[in-house]
Design a protein around this motif. Structure first.
Motif, short mmCIF file in Angstrom:
data_model
loop_
_atom_site.label_atom_id
_atom_site.label_comp_id
_atom_site.label_asym_id
_atom_site.label_seq_id
_atom_site.Cartn_x
_atom_site.Cartn_y
_atom_site.Cartn_z
N TYR A 125 0.97 -1.01 0.36
CA TYR A 125 0.08 -0.67 -0.28
C TYR A 125 0.71 1.21 0.33
CZ TYR A 125 -3.25 -3.33 0.86
OH TYR A 125 -4.78 -4.45 0.65
N ARG A 126 0.49 2.56 0.20
CA ARG A 126 1.10 3.62 -0.24
C ARG A 126 0.38 4.89 0.07
NH1 ARG A 126 1.72 4.70 -6.82
NH2 ARG A 126 -0.41 4.85 -7.70
N GLN A 127 1.29 5.50 0.63
CA GLN A 127 0.72 7.57 1.06
C GLN A 127 0.82 8.21 0.84
OE1 GLN A 127 -0.14 6.93 5.43
NE2 GLN A 127 -1.89 8.55 5.13
N ALA A 128 1.06 9.36 -0.25
CA ALA A 128 1.15 9.76 -0.30
C ALA A 128 0.86 11.40 0.80
CB ALA A 128 1.16 10.25 -2.10
N PRO A 129 1.92 12.28 1.22
CA PRO A 129 1.53 13.64 1.48
C PRO A 129 0.24 13.62 1.51
CG PRO A 129 3.68 13.50 0.47
CD PRO A 129 2.64 13.01 0.43
N GLY A 130 -0.31 14.49 3.00
CA GLY A 130 -2.02 14.87 2.46
C GLY A 130 -2.92 13.60 1.54
N LYS A 131 -2.89 12.57 1.65
CA LYS A 131 -3.89 11.90 0.87
C LYS A 131 -3.69 10.07 2.07
CE LYS A 131 -3.19 12.55 -3.97
NZ LYS A 131 -2.28 11.88 -5.19
#
Length: 116
Positions: A37-43
Motif C-alpha cells: 500500500y502507499r500513502q502520499a503526503p496529504g492523501k
C-alpha cells in the motif's frame, strides 16, 4: 511478535525502476496474503498490489502494466517490481501481511521518491 522489514525504497528519476522487498518474521502461522500500500503526503493510504498464497494478484488501476508483485511463500517475503515510475508514484510504501488466523500487520514503510 510479528515483524515486517521493508527495503528497496529510494530516489529514482521518472521512467526508472525500483524493487521493494518485505520479509515477515516472528510467527509460525501461515500467510494468506501479502501486499503493498502507499500513502502520499496529504492523501489516504491506498492499495497498490496484493497477492494471495494461491498466487492470485490484484493491482490498482494506476500501476497496472508497470508494477509486478511476487511472493516467496517459503521465505515469507513479498516483492514489488516497479518500472516506468512516475512522479505521482512518490509516496511511503507499506508492506502488509495477513495470516489465516485473521491477524494482519503493517511494516514501518519505505520512502519512494520519483523526481528529476
Amino acid at each position: 511478535q510479528v515483524q515486517l522489514v521493508e527495503s528497496g525504497g529510494g530516489l529514482v528519476q521518472p521512467g526508472g525502476s525500483l524493487r521493494l522487498s518485505c520479509v515477515a518474521s516472528g510467527t509460525v502461522f501461515s500467510i494468506s496474503a501479502m501486499g503493498w500500500y502507499r500513502q502520499a503526503p496529504g492523501k489516504q493510504r491506498e492499495l497498490v498490489a496484493t497477492i494471495a498464497a494461491s498466487g492470485s494478484t490484484n493491482y490498482a488501476d494506476s500501476v497496472k502494466g508497470r508494477f509486478a508483485i511476487s511472493l516467496d511463500y517459503g521465505k515469507d517475503s513479498v516483492y514489488l517490481q516497479m518500472d516506468s515510475l512516475k512522479p505521482e508514484d512518490t509516496a511511503v510504501y507499506f508492506c502488509n501481511v495477513k495470516y489465516y488466523t485473521g491477524d494482519a500487520y503493517w511494516g514501518q514503510g519505505t520512502q519512494v521518491t520519483v523526481s528529476s
